[in-house]
Write a protein that holds these residues in place. Sequence first.
Motif, PDB file in Angstrom:
ATOM      1  N   LEU A 236     -48.217 -10.439 -30.736  1.00 53.77           N
ATOM      2  CA  LEU A 236     -49.276 -11.718 -30.979  1.00 53.77           C
ATOM      3  C   LEU A 236     -50.639 -11.861 -30.456  1.00 53.77           C
ATOM      4  CD1 LEU A 236     -46.817 -14.581 -32.222  1.00 53.77           C
ATOM      5  CD2 LEU A 236     -48.443 -13.358 -33.594  1.00 53.77           C
ATOM      6  N   VAL A 237     -50.318 -11.873 -29.064  1.00 48.97           N
ATOM      7  CA  VAL A 237     -51.701 -11.831 -28.359  1.00 48.97           C
ATOM      8  C   VAL A 237     -52.567 -10.816 -28.426  1.00 48.97           C
ATOM      9  CG1 VAL A 237     -52.403 -12.286 -25.872  1.00 48.97           C
ATOM     10  CG2 VAL A 237     -50.539 -13.353 -26.549  1.00 48.97           C
TER      11      VAL A 237
ATOM     12  N   LEU B 202     -40.019 -17.288 -33.303  1.00 51.78           N
ATOM     13  CA  LEU B 202     -40.704 -16.466 -32.216  1.00 51.78           C
ATOM     14  C   LEU B 202     -39.987 -16.266 -31.015  1.00 51.78           C
ATOM     15  CD1 LEU B 202     -43.742 -15.694 -31.759  1.00 51.78           C
ATOM     16  CD2 LEU B 202     -44.113 -17.732 -30.703  1.00 51.78           C
TER      17      LEU B 202
ATOM     18  N   ILE C 142     -53.458 -18.830 -31.248  1.00 57.26           N
ATOM     19  CA  ILE C 142     -53.290 -18.083 -30.084  1.00 57.26           C
ATOM     20  C   ILE C 142     -55.087 -17.740 -29.838  1.00 57.26           C
ATOM     21  CG2 ILE C 142     -53.130 -16.133 -28.696  1.00 57.26           C
ATOM     22  CD1 ILE C 142     -50.445 -16.035 -30.148  1.00 57.26           C
TER      23      ILE C 142
ATOM     24  N   HIS D 242     -41.876 -10.785 -29.113  1.00 60.71           N
ATOM     25  CA  HIS D 242     -43.089 -10.774 -30.120  1.00 60.71           C
ATOM     26  C   HIS D 242     -44.514 -11.250 -29.435  1.00 60.71           C
ATOM     27  CE1 HIS D 242     -39.531 -12.288 -33.010  1.00 60.71           C
ATOM     28  NE2 HIS D 242     -39.745 -10.778 -33.023  1.00 60.71           N
ATOM     29  N   LEU D 243     -44.349 -11.841 -28.233  1.00 62.02           N
ATOM     30  CA  LEU D 243     -45.578 -12.441 -27.746  1.00 62.02           C
ATOM     31  C   LEU D 243     -46.942 -11.625 -27.524  1.00 62.02           C
ATOM     32  CD1 LEU D 243     -44.073 -15.377 -25.341  1.00 62.02           C
ATOM     33  CD2 LEU D 243     -45.211 -15.558 -27.611  1.00 62.02           C
TER      34      LEU D 243
ATOM     35  N   PRO E 273     -39.694 -13.893 -27.100  1.00 62.86           N
ATOM     36  CA  PRO E 273     -40.425 -13.336 -26.287  1.00 62.86           C
ATOM     37  C   PRO E 273     -41.092 -12.129 -26.420  1.00 62.86           C
ATOM     38  CG  PRO E 273     -38.471 -14.327 -25.384  1.00 62.86           C
ATOM     39  CD  PRO E 273     -38.263 -14.306 -26.821  1.00 62.86           C
TER      40      PRO E 273
END
Length: 314
Positions: free
Chosen positions: A216-217, A208, A59, A212-213, A210
């Motif tokens: 992570l970002v 993965l 990412i 988790h996003l 949603p």
Amino acid sequence: MTTSSGAQRAVQRSARTNTVRAMLLVLTGSIGMQLSAVVALGLFAPLGVLGTSSLRMLIAAAILLAIFRPRVRGRSRAEWFGIVLYGVAMATMNAFLYLAVDRLPLGVATTIDFLGPCAVALVAARRVREGLLAVVALLGVALIAGFGGELDPLGLMFAVLAGAAFGLYTLLAARVGQSEGGLPGVALSVTVAAVLTLPFSVPAMPQLRPEHLLALVVSALLGTALAFTVDTIAGRLTSARVLGVFFAFDPVMGTLIGALLLGQLLTPVALCGVVLVVAAGAGIVWLAGGKRRTAGPPGSGTDEPAAPAPDPAS
């Protein structure tokens, strides 16, 4: 004579200002790195330790490529060597540090991790006082690790390996920062790290979700994109030797954030270590203004130029 003395004082002020700026940049990166580790801890169970680390890198690479749009053609072989090696150091350091954080308190893992840049500062020290400051920082790091209790041997090994990679990262942050590649070169290095860790990120993708996003970002922005960028800018302002001491912020921030956000409370011994590490960093800042003098003609006996030059070891 007065003019020469005034010019010398101006050079010293400029050198000290650059060093203070580098210190603040490294501090910013350190806070981002430790906060990102706290965020990433919640992803270890669903995505795996290495899966989390490598997805973060992927990412961050996408973000930095979009921002800096680095050119690929026209770079020298030496420049590509530095970029690739920097990426290898990034990937290795992050992977082993996360493996260590999974088994050790955050402050302990980052303390042992700091042994790499501290060794760089110690080996590259040019004067006794600077070497002693590096030793003081190392002593502070040792005290910060005084949490007591048994520590996981495998976690300790991972932290030592992360420290070895961190030492290489310290040297290359100065080299890449002072090269013509600059921040676009950092974007390419992070991309190299992302490619190297694809064997871990690809298997983690099916797990993965949603929810988790966002984590992570945020972790990728704070601990990778921001931290690597500011470290490289700091490397443009000072040498690998000085950066090696400033990276002492990592165990300090790791210890404080671990205590505040993870309940890993500080001991009085650890608090003494924090004071020693901060004092060593302040000493390096002060000495930085006095170690550079205006360059004179060959054989004049004057010291190195005022502008920050790459460290010989870098």
